[in-house]
Design a protein around this motif. Sequence first.
Motif, mmCIF file in Angstrom:
data_model
loop_
_atom_site.group_PDB
_atom_site.id
_atom_site.type_symbol
_atom_site.label_atom_id
_atom_site.label_comp_id
_atom_site.label_asym_id
_atom_site.label_seq_id
_atom_site.Cartn_x
_atom_site.Cartn_y
_atom_site.Cartn_z
ATOM 1 N N GLU A 59 0.853 -1.177 0.000
ATOM 2 C CA GLU A 59 0.000 0.000 0.000
ATOM 3 C C GLU A 59 0.895 1.235 0.000
ATOM 4 O O GLU A 59 1.885 1.299 0.727
ATOM 5 C CB GLU A 59 -0.882 0.007 1.247
ATOM 6 N N TYR A 60 0.537 2.210 -0.808
ATOM 7 C CA TYR A 60 1.346 3.429 -0.917
ATOM 8 C C TYR A 60 0.888 4.476 0.079
ATOM 9 O O TYR A 60 -0.301 4.763 0.177
ATOM 10 C CB TYR A 60 1.281 4.000 -2.339
ATOM 11 N N LYS A 61 1.843 5.039 0.820
ATOM 12 C CA LYS A 61 1.573 6.150 1.730
ATOM 13 C C LYS A 61 2.310 7.371 1.201
ATOM 14 O O LYS A 61 3.501 7.308 0.917
ATOM 15 C CB LYS A 61 2.059 5.836 3.139
ATOM 16 N N VAL A 62 1.621 8.484 1.075
ATOM 17 C CA VAL A 62 2.213 9.709 0.550
ATOM 18 C C VAL A 62 3.272 10.231 1.510
ATOM 19 O O VAL A 62 3.034 10.358 2.709
ATOM 20 C CB VAL A 62 1.138 10.799 0.340
ATOM 21 N N GLU A 63 4.452 10.504 0.975
ATOM 22 C CA GLU A 63 5.528 11.118 1.737
ATOM 23 C C GLU A 63 5.983 12.344 0.971
ATOM 24 O O GLU A 63 6.250 12.267 -0.219
ATOM 25 C CB GLU A 63 6.690 10.145 1.912
ATOM 26 N N VAL A 64 6.054 13.473 1.659
ATOM 27 C CA VAL A 64 6.457 14.709 1.006
ATOM 28 C C VAL A 64 7.979 14.730 0.872
ATOM 29 O O VAL A 64 8.706 14.481 1.831
ATOM 30 C CB VAL A 64 5.972 15.945 1.799
ATOM 31 N N ILE A 65 8.437 15.014 -0.339
ATOM 32 C CA ILE A 65 9.866 15.114 -0.616
ATOM 33 C C ILE A 65 10.324 16.502 -0.187
ATOM 34 O O ILE A 65 9.753 17.499 -0.612
ATOM 35 C CB ILE A 65 10.137 14.888 -2.123
ATOM 36 N N LYS A 66 11.351 16.542 0.638
ATOM 37 C CA LYS A 66 11.785 17.828 1.198
ATOM 38 C C LYS A 66 12.539 18.697 0.196
ATOM 39 O O LYS A 66 12.306 19.882 0.089
ATOM 40 C CB LYS A 66 12.651 17.579 2.434
#
Length: 139
Positions: A59-66
């Motif tokens: 399952e994909y969880k959104v992670e913000v790229i810094k």
Amino acid sequence: MLKDYDMDTQVDRISLLQEMIAFAIVDGELHDREYDFLWIVAQELQVDKTTFLELFKMEYKVEVIKDEFQRILQFYRLALLMHCDGVLHDNEKIRIHEIGITMGLNPAAMKRVLHLMEQSPNQMLDAQIVIGAFQEQMN
């Protein structure tokens, strides 16, 4: 393609691939060209085949790229992926804009890059053109 080998961790690389896989199937199917493109990106990110195949089950969880450059690079990868099957679906266009907005990218720059890609005979752009489109919007 824009290249970058300075990804912070394996977790970051996996997250990028998960996002790309989720995007690739937004039209309801994974085309052979999309799969091949994803595998090329996985190899560039130094992700082994076993891990790559497992990502399709996760399952994909959104992670913000810094890092902004990393966000631009990921947007461009997604845009290439969007074009690689030769069919532009409306839901792909909508989703790439949503992803770009979530990343904090400038909508005008995203639109410009996508337009330039559509005009390009092979849908690829020089790295400086992609980066330049986003830098233009900052000024």
